[in-house]
Scaffold this motif. Sequence first.
Motif, PDB file in Angstrom:
ATOM      1  N   ASN A 335       0.863  -1.178   0.000  1.00 42.95           N
ATOM      2  CA  ASN A 335       0.000   0.000   0.000  1.00 42.95           C
ATOM      3  C   ASN A 335       0.896   1.223   0.000  1.00 42.95           C
ATOM      4  OD1 ASN A 335      -1.708   2.202   0.705  1.00 42.95           O
ATOM      5  ND2 ASN A 335      -3.163   0.792   1.664  1.00 42.95           N
ATOM      6  N   ILE A 336       0.816   2.011  -1.051  1.00 44.27           N
ATOM      7  CA  ILE A 336       1.741   3.132  -1.227  1.00 44.27           C
ATOM      8  C   ILE A 336       1.628   4.161  -0.117  1.00 44.27           C
ATOM      9  CG2 ILE A 336       0.180   4.546  -2.646  1.00 44.27           C
ATOM     10  CD1 ILE A 336       2.692   5.163  -4.410  1.00 44.27           C
ATOM     11  N   ASP A 337       0.476   4.185   0.567  1.00 41.24           N
ATOM     12  CA  ASP A 337       0.266   5.160   1.643  1.00 41.24           C
ATOM     13  C   ASP A 337       0.755   4.664   3.000  1.00 41.24           C
ATOM     14  OD1 ASP A 337      -0.978   6.969  -0.112  1.00 41.24           O
ATOM     15  OD2 ASP A 337      -2.895   5.913   0.089  1.00 41.24           O
ATOM     16  N   HIS A 338       1.222   3.414   3.072  1.00 45.29           N
ATOM     17  CA  HIS A 338       1.650   2.827   4.345  1.00 45.29           C
ATOM     18  C   HIS A 338       3.167   2.671   4.377  1.00 45.29           C
ATOM     19  CE1 HIS A 338      -2.494   0.808   5.317  1.00 45.29           C
ATOM     20  NE2 HIS A 338      -2.583   2.091   5.005  1.00 45.29           N
ATOM     21  N   ILE A 339       3.736   2.730   5.572  1.00 43.73           N
ATOM     22  CA  ILE A 339       5.191   2.579   5.708  1.00 43.73           C
ATOM     23  C   ILE A 339       5.593   1.116   5.811  1.00 43.73           C
ATOM     24  CG2 ILE A 339       5.433   4.833   6.801  1.00 43.73           C
ATOM     25  CD1 ILE A 339       5.778   3.362   9.494  1.00 43.73           C
ATOM     26  N   GLN A 340       4.613   0.216   5.767  1.00 43.48           N
ATOM     27  CA  GLN A 340       4.898  -1.211   5.859  1.00 43.48           C
ATOM     28  C   GLN A 340       3.841  -1.960   5.054  1.00 43.48           C
ATOM     29  OE1 GLN A 340       4.560  -2.320  10.007  1.00 43.48           O
ATOM     30  NE2 GLN A 340       2.347  -2.384   9.946  1.00 43.48           N
ATOM     31  N   PRO A 341       4.075  -3.253   4.761  1.00 44.78           N
ATOM     32  CA  PRO A 341       3.047  -4.025   4.066  1.00 44.78           C
ATOM     33  C   PRO A 341       1.746  -4.056   4.861  1.00 44.78           C
ATOM     34  CG  PRO A 341       5.129  -5.215   4.079  1.00 44.78           C
ATOM     35  CD  PRO A 341       5.303  -4.046   4.997  1.00 44.78           C
ATOM     36  N   GLU A 342       0.639  -4.098   4.135  1.00 45.39           N
ATOM     37  CA  GLU A 342      -0.671  -4.237   4.761  1.00 45.39           C
ATOM     38  C   GLU A 342      -1.018  -5.720   4.801  1.00 45.39           C
ATOM     39  OE1 GLU A 342      -5.283  -2.677   4.183  1.00 45.39           O
ATOM     40  OE2 GLU A 342      -3.734  -2.113   2.742  1.00 45.39           O
ATOM     41  N   VAL A 343      -1.440  -6.204   5.963  1.00 48.98           N
ATOM     42  CA  VAL A 343      -1.792  -7.611   6.126  1.00 48.98           C
ATOM     43  C   VAL A 343      -3.285  -7.705   6.392  1.00 48.98           C
ATOM     44  CG1 VAL A 343      -1.312  -9.769   7.333  1.00 48.98           C
ATOM     45  CG2 VAL A 343       0.499  -8.050   7.095  1.00 48.98           C
ATOM     46  N   LYS A 344      -3.997  -8.287   5.418  1.00 48.84           N
ATOM     47  CA  LYS A 344      -5.451  -8.369   5.524  1.00 48.84           C
ATOM     48  C   LYS A 344      -5.874  -9.798   5.847  1.00 48.84           C
ATOM     49  CE  LYS A 344      -9.693  -7.315   2.975  1.00 48.84           C
ATOM     50  NZ  LYS A 344     -10.162  -6.406   4.048  1.00 48.84           N
ATOM     51  N   PRO A 345      -6.479 -10.040   7.004  1.00 48.51           N
ATOM     52  CA  PRO A 345      -6.973 -11.386   7.327  1.00 48.51           C
ATOM     53  C   PRO A 345      -8.233 -11.703   6.522  1.00 48.51           C
ATOM     54  CG  PRO A 345      -6.644 -10.048   9.308  1.00 48.51           C
ATOM     55  CD  PRO A 345      -6.644  -9.129   8.138  1.00 48.51           C
ATOM     56  N   ILE A 346      -8.251 -12.878   5.901  1.00 50.06           N
ATOM     57  CA  ILE A 346      -9.410 -13.368   5.145  1.00 50.06           C
ATOM     58  C   ILE A 346      -9.825 -14.708   5.751  1.00 50.06           C
ATOM     59  CG2 ILE A 346     -10.226 -14.135   2.872  1.00 50.06           C
ATOM     60  CD1 ILE A 346      -8.071 -12.318   1.640  1.00 50.06           C
ATOM     61  N   THR A 347     -11.108 -14.883   5.971  1.00 46.63           N
ATOM     62  CA  THR A 347     -11.605 -16.137   6.536  1.00 46.63           C
ATOM     63  C   THR A 347     -12.329 -16.939   5.462  1.00 46.63           C
ATOM     64  OG1 THR A 347     -13.649 -15.060   7.272  1.00 46.63           O
ATOM     65  CG2 THR A 347     -11.821 -15.154   8.842  1.00 46.63           C
ATOM     66  N   ILE A 348     -12.576 -18.218   5.765  1.00 44.71           N
ATOM     67  CA  ILE A 348     -13.329 -19.096   4.880  1.00 44.71           C
ATOM     68  C   ILE A 348     -14.660 -19.415   5.551  1.00 44.71           C
ATOM     69  CG2 ILE A 348     -13.385 -21.323   3.707  1.00 44.71           C
ATOM     70  CD1 ILE A 348     -10.407 -21.313   3.547  1.00 44.71           C
ATOM     71  N   LYS A 349     -15.746 -19.275   4.786  1.00 44.16           N
ATOM     72  CA  LYS A 349     -17.071 -19.593   5.308  1.00 44.16           C
ATOM     73  C   LYS A 349     -17.309 -21.103   5.246  1.00 44.16           C
ATOM     74  CE  LYS A 349     -18.734 -15.131   3.584  1.00 44.16           C
ATOM     75  NZ  LYS A 349     -19.692 -14.452   2.670  1.00 44.16           N
ATOM     76  N   SER A 350     -18.363 -21.563   5.897  1.00 52.35           N
ATOM     77  CA  SER A 350     -18.644 -23.001   5.957  1.00 52.35           C
ATOM     78  C   SER A 350     -18.912 -23.590   4.574  1.00 52.35           C
ATOM     79  CB  SER A 350     -19.827 -23.273   6.884  1.00 52.35           C
ATOM     80  OG  SER A 350     -20.985 -22.596   6.423  1.00 52.35           O
ATOM     81  N   ASN A 351     -19.365 -22.759   3.626  1.00 55.03           N
ATOM     82  CA  ASN A 351     -19.612 -23.242   2.270  1.00 55.03           C
ATOM     83  C   ASN A 351     -18.387 -23.125   1.367  1.00 55.03           C
ATOM     84  OD1 ASN A 351     -19.442 -20.511   1.819  1.00 55.03           O
ATOM     85  ND2 ASN A 351     -21.493 -20.277   0.946  1.00 55.03           N
ATOM     86  N   GLY A 352     -17.243 -22.772   1.953  1.00 52.63           N
ATOM     87  CA  GLY A 352     -15.993 -22.682   1.201  1.00 52.63           C
ATOM     88  C   GLY A 352     -15.710 -21.327   0.605  1.00 52.63           C
ATOM     89  N   GLU A 353     -16.669 -20.411   0.656  1.00 53.03           N
ATOM     90  CA  GLU A 353     -16.441 -19.073   0.114  1.00 53.03           C
ATOM     91  C   GLU A 353     -15.517 -18.278   1.022  1.00 53.03           C
ATOM     92  OE1 GLU A 353     -20.135 -17.084  -0.483  1.00 53.03           O
ATOM     93  OE2 GLU A 353     -20.804 -18.434  -2.092  1.00 53.03           O
ATOM     94  N   LEU A 354     -14.796 -17.338   0.412  1.00 54.64           N
ATOM     95  CA  LEU A 354     -13.903 -16.471   1.169  1.00 54.64           C
ATOM     96  C   LEU A 354     -14.641 -15.226   1.624  1.00 54.64           C
ATOM     97  CD1 LEU A 354     -10.645 -16.719  -0.997  1.00 54.64           C
ATOM     98  CD2 LEU A 354     -11.378 -18.161   0.900  1.00 54.64           C
ATOM     99  N   SER A 355     -14.262 -14.699   2.784  1.00 52.81           N
ATOM    100  CA  SER A 355     -14.924 -13.510   3.321  1.00 52.81           C
ATOM    101  C   SER A 355     -14.618 -12.269   2.499  1.00 52.81           C
ATOM    102  CB  SER A 355     -14.501 -13.281   4.775  1.00 52.81           C
ATOM    103  OG  SER A 355     -13.098 -13.032   4.853  1.00 52.81           O
ATOM    104  N   ASP A 356     -13.527 -12.301   1.729  1.00 53.90           N
ATOM    105  CA  ASP A 356     -13.137 -11.144   0.927  1.00 53.90           C
ATOM    106  C   ASP A 356     -12.247 -11.641  -0.204  1.00 53.90           C
ATOM    107  OD1 ASP A 356     -12.890  -8.569   0.054  1.00 53.90           O
ATOM    108  OD2 ASP A 356     -11.706  -7.848   1.743  1.00 53.90           O
ATOM    109  N   TRP A 357     -12.184 -10.870  -1.278  1.00 55.76           N
ATOM    110  CA  TRP A 357     -11.306 -11.201  -2.405  1.00 55.76           C
ATOM    111  C   TRP A 357     -10.697  -9.893  -2.913  1.00 55.76           C
ATOM    112  CZ3 TRP A 357     -11.183 -16.438  -4.208  1.00 55.76           C
ATOM    113  CH2 TRP A 357     -10.223 -16.671  -5.199  1.00 55.76           C
ATOM    114  N   PRO A 358      -9.696  -9.370  -2.210  1.00 55.98           N
ATOM    115  CA  PRO A 358      -9.120  -8.074  -2.594  1.00 55.98           C
ATOM    116  C   PRO A 358      -8.356  -8.161  -3.908  1.00 55.98           C
ATOM    117  CG  PRO A 358      -7.870  -9.071  -0.824  1.00 55.98           C
ATOM    118  CD  PRO A 358      -9.072  -9.940  -1.020  1.00 55.98           C
TER     119      PRO A 358
END
Length: 378
Positions: A335-358
């Motif tokens: 992220n160009i606005d951050h001084i370090q890497p951005e770490v985004k936690p993503i979870t898996i739902k019970s049906n196998g779908e991901l909570s996010d897809w950045p």
Amino acid sequence: MMDYLKISQFKCFFEADITLNQLTIMAGANGNGKSTTIQALLYFRRTIEHCGEWIDGKYILNKVNGMNVPLNGVYCLALGNSSFVLNRNAKKNEIILGLFNENEEISVTYDVDNRDAKLYLSPQSPQKTENTDFAIFKQEFYYLNAERIGPRVNQPLQFFDYPNAGWQGETTAQLIGLENGYYRIDDERRFGETQSNYIIDQINHWLDFIMKGVKIKVETSPNTLTAQILIENQYTVSDPTLSTNLGFGISYILPILATGLIAKRGAFFIIENPEAHLHPSAQSRIGRFLAMVASNGVKVIIETHSDHLLNGIQLAVVEKKIAYGDVIINFFQHNIDHIQPEVKPITIKSNGELSDWPSGFFDQTQIDFAELFNLRRG
């Protein structure tokens, strides 16, 4: 219960708390902090081993013993000198590494000599709660580097404090050959409905699942202090050949299978790039295998660039081979606005779908198909 890895002023991270679940996946583009996260955990483990005490079958770190902690060598660490590991935005000449959750925490502050680069860091006495019972204090700690040992005619026998495949798979043959292949694994890690508990049988069942038709056997020679893996596939039935005749994929996957089958409950198992040298179908199935290992009490951490491996884990969730709440995906991005890497936690739902897809998260296939479609239209 989730743990968190605390990283302060270490390499690319100024201040970060990285989520660790029963099965943790580190994903993202090259150079965005995945390896740094694993190095931080390995270096903290090395500090515990090097500067702590051994009491009642596990490590204790109530105080440090005055020894410095080398930056290179153990666990294949190659961190250089102290000037390379101090974050460039650091406000003090110190690094902090540790673990915490809602009940307990421990962290170590390291003095960094920024004027005269050293090949070590100097730890201070830890800051901690009264009781700490993290997996990192167990004797058993399993790690497989991305650069594993390729096919070899044989491997030398070595002493180990507990059964393991080495940091690069260098004792895989010895591990599989323990007790002439009759080393017993947990019932819960047997493949499907198979009955044998012996490691050699289960290695072959899982191998056949991941790479159809592949089997191995191990021959140990006490006189030459070596162990040898012989491999059989559809072209060498009943006539096993040397591993050097069948490429890298099998040699790279065997230490993963062997470690996953014998790893102690409650211990860490860290694997870099388990998909290396594997066909996409095998990558998906090794994802299912690692989900099985994590569901049986081993704290598995994976660094990967494989969407196929992730697909295998999603399938394992849907098949209820692992609880969806036991899986976390840490997506590392710039992220160009951050001084370090951005770490985004993503979870898996019970049906196998991901909570996010950045953007940038395993989307290259779609990007390439879209570009190909536009080029064809043009």
